[in-house]
Scaffold this active site. Structure first.
Site, short mmCIF file in Angstrom:
data_model
loop_
_atom_site.label_atom_id
_atom_site.label_comp_id
_atom_site.label_asym_id
_atom_site.label_seq_id
_atom_site.Cartn_x
_atom_site.Cartn_y
_atom_site.Cartn_z
N SER A 116 35.83 -39.66 45.67
CA SER A 116 37.00 -39.21 44.92
C SER A 116 38.12 -40.23 44.93
O SER A 116 39.18 -39.99 44.35
CB SER A 116 37.52 -37.89 45.53
OG SER A 116 37.74 -38.03 46.92
N HIS A 137 32.50 -38.39 39.75
CA HIS A 137 33.35 -37.55 40.59
C HIS A 137 33.39 -36.12 40.06
O HIS A 137 34.02 -35.83 39.04
CB HIS A 137 34.76 -38.14 40.65
CG HIS A 137 35.70 -37.35 41.50
ND1 HIS A 137 37.07 -37.33 41.31
CD2 HIS A 137 35.47 -36.52 42.57
CE1 HIS A 137 37.62 -36.55 42.20
NE2 HIS A 137 36.67 -36.05 42.98
N GLU A 149 34.79 -36.98 36.40
CA GLU A 149 35.35 -38.31 36.17
C GLU A 149 34.21 -39.33 36.31
O GLU A 149 33.52 -39.33 37.32
CB GLU A 149 36.41 -38.67 37.21
CG GLU A 149 37.77 -38.05 37.00
CD GLU A 149 38.76 -38.53 38.05
OE1 GLU A 149 39.91 -38.80 37.68
OE2 GLU A 149 38.39 -38.61 39.24
N ASN A 187 43.03 -37.73 41.42
CA ASN A 187 43.61 -37.85 42.75
C ASN A 187 44.77 -38.83 42.81
O ASN A 187 45.62 -38.74 43.70
CB ASN A 187 42.52 -38.23 43.76
CG ASN A 187 41.70 -37.03 44.16
OD1 ASN A 187 42.21 -35.91 44.22
ND2 ASN A 187 40.42 -37.23 44.42
#
Length: 288
Positions: A116, A137, A149, A187
């Site tokens: 991540s 991800h 992702e 993130n």
């Protein structure tokens, strides 16, 4: 296609479930066969709940579960066309996995990491073929969250990107493409918010409940940042924030001391029964 999943925890089990649900045969591993079998048992319980809610038939659940095979070691991944690593968010752990599984993959297999935050180009150094290595991800809980992702490393080939994008869309997920920068898209935006919420809590700006309620209603989010951190895992949040801090060198990503303290205490969130909230009762109770 045969899909291998390394890591049978929350994320790995979720990836295995959605992959099998899309018709793929799945090989599921962990540090030993018992952990892999426990991961499959957890999937079975999740499917039982869906059947009880009449969101899935019993026959469909049985068929899905039959497509998941727990395996004892990485040698079992030899027939896999795609192997997805979903281990803990620590670079040394992931590198060791890539070096091990890489010895058994075919010359056409794609190796992907569910990291991540860790740069894909750097992780690809431990992969057998950097051109067939990519970041994919998923988000927790994988069967519910609609996003993947995709992160392309410097050496990732066009063919690898296209194949994994097609795989993700086949799972019914929306795909976004992120450049290979620490934290990627989600993130990079989310973790500073969680970290700042912890700073605000530690500095006495507001109570835990008021911080969560303020962000939930004021920002129109489904849950507050401290609750979300407990769902993600405070240890995972801290690892990601440290990657952002070290990867960018920007002091704005410095981890909140209270977050470090909670992780050191083993209060890492819902999976441990205690994080910013105590999850052992019928309703979560603030721990501060």
């Amino acid at each position: 296609m045969i899909v291998g999943v390394i890591g049978a925890g929350q994320m790995g089990a979720g990836i295995a479930q959605v992959s099998a649900g899309a018709g793929h045969d799945v090989l599921l591993s962990d540090i030993d066969l018992a952990r892999a079998e426990a991961g499959k048992a957890g999937i079975a319980k999740a499917l039982d709940r869906l059947v009880a809610k009449e969101k899935m038939t019993g026959a469909a659940a049985e068929a899905l579960l039959a497509r998941i095979t727990p395996v004892a070691d990485h040698a079992a991944f030899a027939p896999a066309g795609l192997v997805i690593e979903a281990a803990t968010e620590r670079e040394e752990v992931k590198r060791a996995i890539f070096a091990s599984v890489g010895q058994h993959l075919s010359d056409s297999a794609i190796l992907a990491s569910n990291t991540s935050s860790i740069p894909i180009t750097r992780l690809a150094q431990a992969a057998p073929h950097a051109a067939r290595f990519i970041g994919v991800h998923f988000f927790n809980p994988v069967p519910v969250m609609g996003l993947i992702e995709l992160i392309r490393g410097l050496a990732t080939s066009d063919e690898t990107l296209a194949a994994v994008e097609a795989f993700g869309r086949g799972l019914g997920k929306e795909i976004v493409h992120a450049n290979d920068a620490p934290g990627f898209i989600v993130n990079r935006v989310l973790m500073p918010m969680i970290n700042e919420a912890v700073f605000a809590l530690g500095e006495g700006v507001a109570t835990m409940q008021d911080i969560d309620t303020g962000c939930r209603l004021g920002l129109n989010h489904p849950m507050g940042p401290l609750t979300l951190a407990d769902f993600i895992g405070l240890d995972t949040c801290l690892e990601i924030i440290r990657v952002l801090h070290s990867g960018t060198g920007d002091p704005k990503f410095r981890p909140a001391p209270l977050l470090v303290q909670y992780v050191e205490a083993g209060w890492v969130g819902r999976k441990a029964g205690r994080g910013f909230y105590d999850w052992t009762g019928e309703a979560p109770v603030p721990t501060r």
